[in-house]
Design a protein around this motif. Structure first.
Motif, PDB file in Angstrom:
ATOM      1  N   GLN A   1       0.824  -1.209   0.000  1.00 26.11           N
ATOM      2  CA  GLN A   1       0.000   0.000   0.000  1.00 26.11           C
ATOM      3  C   GLN A   1       0.856   1.256   0.000  1.00 26.11           C
ATOM      4  N   LEU A   2       2.005   1.219   0.679  1.00 30.02           N
ATOM      5  CA  LEU A   2       2.870   2.396   0.737  1.00 30.02           C
ATOM      6  C   LEU A   2       3.734   2.550  -0.512  1.00 30.02           C
ATOM      7  N   LYS A   3       4.022   1.440  -1.160  1.00 26.90           N
ATOM      8  CA  LYS A   3       4.931   1.489  -2.305  1.00 26.90           C
ATOM      9  C   LYS A   3       4.350   2.301  -3.454  1.00 26.90           C
TER      10      LYS A   3
ATOM     11  N   GLY B   1      -0.049  19.304  -5.988  1.00 21.86           N
ATOM     12  CA  GLY B   1      -1.346  18.867  -5.467  1.00 21.86           C
ATOM     13  C   GLY B   1      -1.436  17.349  -5.366  1.00 21.86           C
ATOM     14  N   ASN B   2      -0.897  16.643  -6.361  1.00 16.70           N
ATOM     15  CA  ASN B   2      -0.911  15.171  -6.320  1.00 16.70           C
ATOM     16  C   ASN B   2      -0.063  14.631  -5.178  1.00 16.70           C
ATOM     17  N   ILE B   3       1.085  15.260  -4.943  1.00 18.05           N
ATOM     18  CA  ILE B   3       1.959  14.826  -3.848  1.00 18.05           C
ATOM     19  C   ILE B   3       1.258  15.028  -2.512  1.00 18.05           C
TER      20      ILE B   3
ATOM     21  N   LEU C   1       0.325  12.159   0.225  1.00 19.58           N
ATOM     22  CA  LEU C   1       0.752  12.252   1.621  1.00 19.58           C
ATOM     23  C   LEU C   1      -0.440  12.112   2.566  1.00 19.58           C
ATOM     24  N   LYS C   2      -1.574  12.698   2.201  1.00 20.87           N
ATOM     25  CA  LYS C   2      -2.781  12.547   3.011  1.00 20.87           C
ATOM     26  C   LYS C   2      -3.229  11.088   3.046  1.00 20.87           C
ATOM     27  N   ARG C   3      -3.083  10.420   1.905  1.00 24.07           N
ATOM     28  CA  ARG C   3      -3.466   9.005   1.844  1.00 24.07           C
ATOM     29  C   ARG C   3      -2.571   8.166   2.756  1.00 24.07           C
TER      30      ARG C   3
END
Length: 333
Positions: free
Chosen positions: A123-125, A153-155, A159-161
């Motif tokens: 999930q983190l990868k 914005g995507n980054i 990060l929120k995810r």
């Protein structure tokens, strides 16, 4: 038995006493001496057989413990006869059976931990790889401003995810090890629904989804308000994500003699039979799961509810929507 020094000491002590006693009796009357010698010989023979049997039983127990230590299945060595050795057998069987069960649980926990770590790394990868790529692109001085703003914005979204994933996993781990103290306080079911809906009203409005609530404000349950709101929120959020634009979300509450029931229904695409048995498992994503789905929300909801003597079940049909039923069981006096 032959190598046992205590047995040899006892045997020598008895032999010396027997020789002295027999000699005295022999000097008094040789016939009585013969009888005494025969009696003592028979006693020594019986003592030898009894001791030999005891040592064989102890050897069996020793071999049994060695086999259990080497990983072989636990055998039933219980003995219903009276005596200290029978009690020892029963106690050893209980201990080895408990240790065997603990060993099985430990193996399951290790397997679960390995699978969980594998799922977490997976999930983190994906978001990390995406952020690395966009970070490299941001280093390009000729990158257009609109693209730079899009990548930033995507980054932030990634990060929120990651933050949500880590926070959710920490909450689940606390529940698993029973480090969470769930309060038992009366709270209105309608209040639980309203608080769970607060952060979800805007997403529903953006998808033009219709919301119908039928809950009596006087209907009460005894739960931890904050944790239960999070459990309900995850269920409703799942319904919103899988319901198309213009769909319906219905929440109904009712009371029975055994439990208070909350029914959350959506008009989404439904869940297939092959996915239904695993819908509450962590990191499981069905065929209809969205690209940003992690598969942890429903698992968290089930853990929170079951920790409070509640339960959640799911019924679904492809193309006809899904219904989640949460049951808050009443405490019987």
């Amino acid at each position: 038995m032959i190598r046992n020094k205590s047995i040899w000491a006892l045997f020598t002590f008895c032999v010396v006493i027997s020789i002295i006693g027999t000699s005295v009796i022999w000097m008094m009357d040789w016939k009585a001496g013969v009888v005494a010698m025969a009696t003592l010989s028979l006693l020594f023979f019986c003592f030898f057989l009894f001791t030999l049997k005891r040592f064989r039983d102890i050897k069996k127990l020793s071999d049994y413990l060695a086999s259990v230590y080497s990983g072989q299945p636990t055998m039933d060595i219980r003995d219903n006869r009276e005596g200290e050795l029978s009690i020892l057998k029963n106690d050893i069987y209980k201990v080895t059976l408990t240790l065997s069960e603990l060993s099985v649980h430990l193996k399951k926990d290790k397997l679960y931990l390995a699978e969980t770590l594998s799922n977490i790394s997976h999930q983190l990868k994906t978001p990390l790889t995406s952020m690395f790529v966009m970070a490299d692109l941001l280093n390009n001085p000729s990158l257009p401003p609109e693209k730079r703003e899009e990548f930033v914005g995507n980054i932030l979204n990634q990060l929120k995810r990651i933050e949500w994933l880590v926070t959710s996993l920490l909450k689940l781990s606390k529940i698993d090890v029973q480090r969470v103290t769930f309060k038992k306080e009366p709270v209105s079911v309608k209040k639980l629904v309203d608080k769970a809906l607060e952060p979800l009203l805007i997403p529903m409005e953006l998808k033009n989804q219709q919301l119908t609530i039928s809950c009596d404000p006087n209907l009460m349950v005894s739960v931890d308000e904050n944790w239960t709101v999070e459990a309900i929120l995850n269920v409703i959020k799942n319904g919103i994500e899988h319901t198309p634009v213009g769909g319906r979300i219905t929440i109904a509450c009712e009371e029975t003699p055994l439990y208070t029931r909350m029914i959350i229904t959506d008009s989404g695409e439904g869940i297939g039979r092959e996915d239904a048995p695993y819908i509450f498992e962590r990191f499981y994503k069905g065929k209809n799961a969205g690209p940003d789905s992690i598969g942890i929300g429903l698992a968290m909801s089930k853990s929170i509810l079951q920790s409070q003597s509640a339960d959640i079940v799911m019924e679904s049909q492809l193309g006809a929507g899904t219904t989640f039923t949460i049951k808050f069981f009443k405490q019987m006096v």
